[in-house]
Design a protein around this motif. Sequence first.
Motif, mmCIF file in Angstrom:
data_model
loop_
_atom_site.group_PDB
_atom_site.id
_atom_site.type_symbol
_atom_site.label_atom_id
_atom_site.label_comp_id
_atom_site.label_asym_id
_atom_site.label_seq_id
_atom_site.Cartn_x
_atom_site.Cartn_y
_atom_site.Cartn_z
ATOM 1 N N LEU A 1 0.828 -1.211 0.000
ATOM 2 C CA LEU A 1 0.000 0.000 0.000
ATOM 3 C C LEU A 1 0.860 1.257 0.000
ATOM 4 C CD1 LEU A 1 -2.806 -1.120 2.459
ATOM 5 C CD2 LEU A 1 -2.942 -0.952 -0.029
ATOM 6 N N LEU A 2 1.989 1.221 0.718
ATOM 7 C CA LEU A 2 2.890 2.375 0.684
ATOM 8 C C LEU A 2 3.525 2.521 -0.696
ATOM 9 C CD1 LEU A 2 2.343 2.492 3.696
ATOM 10 C CD2 LEU A 2 4.798 2.855 4.062
ATOM 11 N N GLY A 3 3.769 1.410 -1.373
ATOM 12 C CA GLY A 3 4.266 1.489 -2.742
ATOM 13 C C GLY A 3 3.262 2.160 -3.660
ATOM 14 N N ALA A 4 1.983 1.828 -3.479
ATOM 15 C CA ALA A 4 0.937 2.486 -4.267
ATOM 16 C C ALA A 4 0.881 3.976 -3.947
ATOM 17 C CB ALA A 4 -0.411 1.824 -3.988
ATOM 18 N N TRP A 5 1.091 4.325 -2.671
ATOM 19 C CA TRP A 5 1.110 5.746 -2.283
ATOM 20 C C TRP A 5 2.265 6.468 -2.975
ATOM 21 C CZ3 TRP A 5 4.152 9.489 -0.148
ATOM 22 C CH2 TRP A 5 3.511 10.620 0.365
ATOM 23 N N VAL A 6 3.426 5.837 -3.015
ATOM 24 C CA VAL A 6 4.589 6.447 -3.673
ATOM 25 C C VAL A 6 4.273 6.734 -5.141
ATOM 26 C CG1 VAL A 6 6.937 5.977 -4.503
ATOM 27 C CG2 VAL A 6 6.330 5.506 -2.113
ATOM 28 N N ALA B 1 -6.298 -11.397 10.756
ATOM 29 C CA ALA B 1 -5.534 -11.025 11.957
ATOM 30 C C ALA B 1 -4.502 -9.959 11.637
ATOM 31 C CB ALA B 1 -4.858 -12.263 12.551
ATOM 32 N N ASP B 2 -3.885 -10.054 10.460
ATOM 33 C CA ASP B 2 -2.906 -9.046 10.058
ATOM 34 C C ASP B 2 -3.577 -7.688 9.844
ATOM 35 O OD1 ASP B 2 -0.897 -10.919 10.155
ATOM 36 O OD2 ASP B 2 -0.870 -11.292 7.984
ATOM 37 N N VAL B 3 -4.753 -7.693 9.233
ATOM 38 C CA VAL B 3 -5.496 -6.446 9.041
ATOM 39 C C VAL B 3 -5.819 -5.810 10.386
ATOM 40 C CG1 VAL B 3 -7.695 -5.471 8.263
ATOM 41 C CG2 VAL B 3 -6.459 -7.077 6.802
ATOM 42 N N SER C 1 5.871 19.284 -1.240
ATOM 43 C CA SER C 1 6.163 20.626 -1.736
ATOM 44 C C SER C 1 4.925 21.282 -2.325
ATOM 45 C CB SER C 1 7.287 20.562 -2.773
ATOM 46 O OG SER C 1 7.034 19.579 -3.759
ATOM 47 N N ALA C 2 3.881 20.493 -2.574
ATOM 48 C CA ALA C 2 2.565 21.004 -2.988
ATOM 49 C C ALA C 2 1.531 20.014 -2.492
ATOM 50 C CB ALA C 2 2.483 21.145 -4.508
ATOM 51 N N PRO C 3 0.325 20.457 -2.147
ATOM 52 C CA PRO C 3 -0.699 19.522 -1.656
ATOM 53 C C PRO C 3 -0.947 18.407 -2.672
ATOM 54 C CG PRO C 3 -1.411 21.797 -1.375
ATOM 55 C CD PRO C 3 -0.177 21.844 -2.216
ATOM 56 N N LEU C 4 -1.128 17.200 -2.184
ATOM 57 C CA LEU C 4 -1.337 16.050 -3.055
ATOM 58 C C LEU C 4 -2.776 15.557 -2.938
ATOM 59 C CD1 LEU C 4 1.965 14.097 -2.289
ATOM 60 C CD2 LEU C 4 1.457 15.505 -4.288
ATOM 61 N N PRO C 5 -3.386 15.158 -4.058
ATOM 62 C CA PRO C 5 -4.787 14.715 -4.040
ATOM 63 C C PRO C 5 -4.918 13.251 -3.639
ATOM 64 C CG PRO C 5 -3.985 14.705 -6.279
ATOM 65 C CD PRO C 5 -2.840 15.218 -5.425
ATOM 66 N N LEU C 6 -4.347 12.885 -2.506
ATOM 67 C CA LEU C 6 -4.402 11.504 -2.035
ATOM 68 C C LEU C 6 -4.295 11.505 -0.512
ATOM 69 C CD1 LEU C 6 -0.975 9.698 -2.523
ATOM 70 C CD2 LEU C 6 -1.259 12.134 -2.810
ATOM 71 N N PRO C 7 -4.688 10.399 0.134
ATOM 72 C CA PRO C 7 -4.554 10.330 1.597
ATOM 73 C C PRO C 7 -3.082 10.446 1.992
ATOM 74 C CG PRO C 7 -5.932 8.547 0.745
ATOM 75 C CD PRO C 7 -5.275 9.184 -0.431
ATOM 76 N N PRO C 8 -2.777 11.018 3.175
ATOM 77 C CA PRO C 8 -3.712 11.541 4.173
ATOM 78 C C PRO C 8 -4.123 12.998 3.944
ATOM 79 C CG PRO C 8 -1.500 11.649 5.034
ATOM 80 C CD PRO C 8 -1.389 11.004 3.668
ATOM 81 N N GLN D 1 -2.788 5.354 11.584
ATOM 82 C CA GLN D 1 -2.371 4.392 10.570
ATOM 83 C C GLN D 1 -3.565 3.598 10.041
ATOM 84 O OE1 GLN D 1 1.347 1.996 10.965
ATOM 85 N NE2 GLN D 1 -0.037 0.240 11.034
ATOM 86 N N GLY D 2 -4.532 3.304 10.908
ATOM 87 C CA GLY D 2 -5.688 2.522 10.488
ATOM 88 C C GLY D 2 -6.467 3.165 9.360
ATOM 89 N N PRO D 3 -7.003 4.384 9.564
ATOM 90 C CA PRO D 3 -7.767 5.007 8.478
ATOM 91 C C PRO D 3 -6.926 5.276 7.243
ATOM 92 C CG PRO D 3 -7.450 6.530 10.309
ATOM 93 C CD PRO D 3 -7.054 5.175 10.801
ATOM 94 N N PHE D 4 -5.640 5.527 7.431
ATOM 95 C CA PHE D 4 -4.766 5.756 6.284
ATOM 96 C C PHE D 4 -4.689 4.497 5.427
ATOM 97 C CE2 PHE D 4 -0.344 5.546 4.583
ATOM 98 C CZ PHE D 4 -0.445 6.570 3.651
ATOM 99 N N LEU D 5 -4.395 3.351 6.029
ATOM 100 C CA LEU D 5 -4.290 2.117 5.256
ATOM 101 C C LEU D 5 -5.640 1.708 4.665
ATOM 102 C CD1 LEU D 5 -1.903 -0.009 7.521
ATOM 103 C CD2 LEU D 5 -1.318 1.303 5.474
ATOM 104 N N LEU D 6 -6.708 1.921 5.407
ATOM 105 C CA LEU D 6 -8.033 1.593 4.879
ATOM 106 C C LEU D 6 -8.364 2.457 3.668
ATOM 107 C CD1 LEU D 6 -9.927 1.161 8.257
ATOM 108 C CD2 LEU D 6 -9.412 -0.646 6.612
ATOM 109 N N SER D 7 -7.977 3.727 3.712
ATOM 110 C CA SER D 7 -8.250 4.620 2.592
ATOM 111 C C SER D 7 -7.452 4.247 1.355
ATOM 112 C CB SER D 7 -7.950 6.074 2.983
ATOM 113 O OG SER D 7 -6.549 6.281 3.132
#
Length: 380
Positions: free
Chosen positions: A62-67, A338-340, A362-369, A308-314
């Motif tokens: 999920l962090l890779g997708a965020w990147v 259990a991992d979730v 450096s500029a607001p991003l249109p993604l969580p958080p 972290q919970g709402p961030f990963l869920l989003s």
Amino acid sequence: MTTPLLGRIAKEVEARGPISIERYWQIALFDRRHGYYSSREPFGRGGDFVTAPEVSQMFGELLGAWVAAAWEGLGAPNPFLLAEIGPGRGTLMADMLRTLRKSAPHCMAASRIRLVETSERLAALQAVKLEGFDLPIKRVRGVEELETLPAIVVANELFDAIAIRQFVHQQGKWHERRIGLNGEGALEFVIIPLEADEAEAIAGIAANSAKPLPHSEEGAILEVSPAREALASTLAERLATHGGAGLFIDYGHGMTGFGDTFQAMSEHRYVSVLDGPGEADLTSHVDFARLAACFADKGLSVAPLVGQGPFLLSLGLLERAGRLGAPLGEAGREAIRADVQRLAGNGPKDMGDLFKILAVASAPLPLPPFTLRPGDGFAN
């Protein structure tokens, strides 16, 4: 417990007087021969603690997708640095790169992978973990060695491992809590008066806390980390100058407050912070308010602080869990559930509420958080 570092620390105290917690922390964790991160295997179920990347591959995916989304939001700079600070065993970077290779190949092609790591032992583990990607991955020892390119910086449980100082309110004044020796030669906490200018500075921080301290409150503890704020300011300067984004995941509190959060962890249990320096991990809760101010002061956009919970869920944690569990039997699906829960739940052993997400750009991003509400929490 007698350890190789105990004698060294005792000699320093005898020679210089009581040392700061910050100094003790640096020796115990980062001594090149006997420091915790130089000589121990801290990570995973067989180590002293488990980090989110070790809980499940879903975290890094999920962090890779965020990147990838952040890279697009920044205008797809080519080239750019994808830097992880404190990469542990390389698990998080491996999961992010696997995701980028499959789902965002153009982002991966534009990236220059950098691992910021001070430990030679951990750097060797990271090299083995990542060698299968056949990429020119470079290790540096400090953020000052990073090239002057746009960057996306990721760090999981970085700031909690950076040293703090503690100050104690007594008789209407602030004193520093340091480490000295008792009559039997054992380490103990002692209280040392402050010079007038430093006492004034600490009083100013206390006055701006979430809950201002009544002058009558005896023994209140204020934790300050000049080293954390220095690192945050350095990163902020680089991101403001060259463009980019930072994603920092750690446990702590959203507003400056009072309390003793200095702790030591060994074999998944808490131990005395002064017992066996070098044998246990040292941490404290991160003051996100002061870190956020370091980034905002350089003109960066700072996202609302969320759990972290709402961030990963989003980002699609439940959907990813469903895809991973679809081909598995009931036992496999239960393990994923259990991992979730561990990653996003708010139970006493879960990470979803305790861990916070600090994102800057450096500029607001249109993604969580950036698109979430401040203080969002996880509901079972």
